[in-house]
Design a protein around this motif. Sequence first.
Motif, PDB file in Angstrom:
ATOM      1  N   GLY A 133      -3.129   4.484   1.539  1.00  0.00           N
ATOM      2  CA  GLY A 133      -4.082   3.383   1.477  1.00  0.00           C
ATOM      3  C   GLY A 133      -4.289   2.818   0.089  1.00  0.00           C
ATOM      4  N   ASP A 134      -3.820   3.516  -0.967  1.00  0.00           N
ATOM      5  CA  ASP A 134      -3.956   2.980  -2.320  1.00  0.00           C
ATOM      6  C   ASP A 134      -3.181   1.676  -2.438  1.00  0.00           C
ATOM      7  N   ASP A 175       0.954   6.878   7.789  1.00  0.00           N
ATOM      8  CA  ASP A 175      -0.484   6.813   7.476  1.00  0.00           C
ATOM      9  C   ASP A 175      -0.667   5.929   6.247  1.00  0.00           C
ATOM     10  N   ARG A 193       0.833  -1.203   0.000  1.00  0.00           N
ATOM     11  CA  ARG A 193       0.000   0.000   0.000  1.00  0.00           C
ATOM     12  C   ARG A 193       0.865   1.249   0.000  1.00  0.00           C
ATOM     13  N   GLY A 242      -3.896   4.908   5.319  1.00  0.00           N
ATOM     14  CA  GLY A 242      -5.327   4.955   5.022  1.00  0.00           C
ATOM     15  C   GLY A 242      -6.201   4.282   6.049  1.00  0.00           C
TER      16      GLY A 242
END
Length: 310
Positions: A246-247, A177, A155, A179
């Motif tokens: 988060g992708d 971070d 991610r 996500g």
Amino acid sequence: MDDVDNLFHPSLEAALIKLDPEDGKQIMEYFRTQALLMKEKALLQASVRDQKKLLVENGKLKKDIEQLRSQLQENQRRRSAKALLSQAPPPPRTGPAPTAPANQPAATNPPPPSSRDRREPQIRRRRGERKAPPTSDSLSLGAEPRVDVSRLDLRVGRILSARRHPVADGLSVQEVDVGETAPRTVVSKLGGKTPLEELPGGRAVLLCNVRACKMRGVVSQARLLWCSAPDGCTELLTPPTGSAPGDRVTFLNYPGEPDRELQAGDRVWDLLQPHLQVDSRGVANYKGCGFEVKGKGLCRSPSLTDALIR
């Protein structure tokens, strides 16, 4: 109304009007209304009779279906019984049993197991002895799990902070971070072209389905991917411009879903890591298939080429 009007002769209406000039017409209208009601009631009763007739016929059909089903089940049982009888062993011989030759010793039944023999398996189970490992035949019955890059949960992450490890000089601690509701703590070994003070605010690629482990007193919840050149230079692998925390990083030729958590015994990372490389253009790939964030581009090394991804 025509049918109802035919029920009453005009002379009847004239006679009623003559007898009662004021209410004669109302009486005739009342008679007509009652006639209509009686006609509707007759039609309704006929409809109810037809409905009851249909219900009776449906009941008979259901009964016939149940009888046919019972007959089919009985025929099936008879066929099964015949098949079992045809496979039954022949009846025992009624003649005298054949005698063994004189020079052949008579067969003896094995002695029943002693109480000690019966107790030994229970004793072994109480002592915690392991069962024998499954044979290769039993293992071959199950399909072998795939070992490719689709099992990695990669991610995009944004580094919120970076600091030195409190007790290990060669390690650093980042809050990243990815996500989720809370950032993940990552313990890594970085250096070369990536100073710690330049990490906050930067984006990176993380392996997120590794098992959380404690590294010199700090629990690490993910793994930062970084590029390592043959001369020892290192730098973080960066996602494409426009990607967000988060992708998912995916691979066109390997569309499988990642594991929930990589098991240490499977050694998935150890088997895949030699095939994770940065090519001569600086693009990250696995066996020639690029690290891709769908709709946003490929992951790259900022300046290194022909490097390994660790």
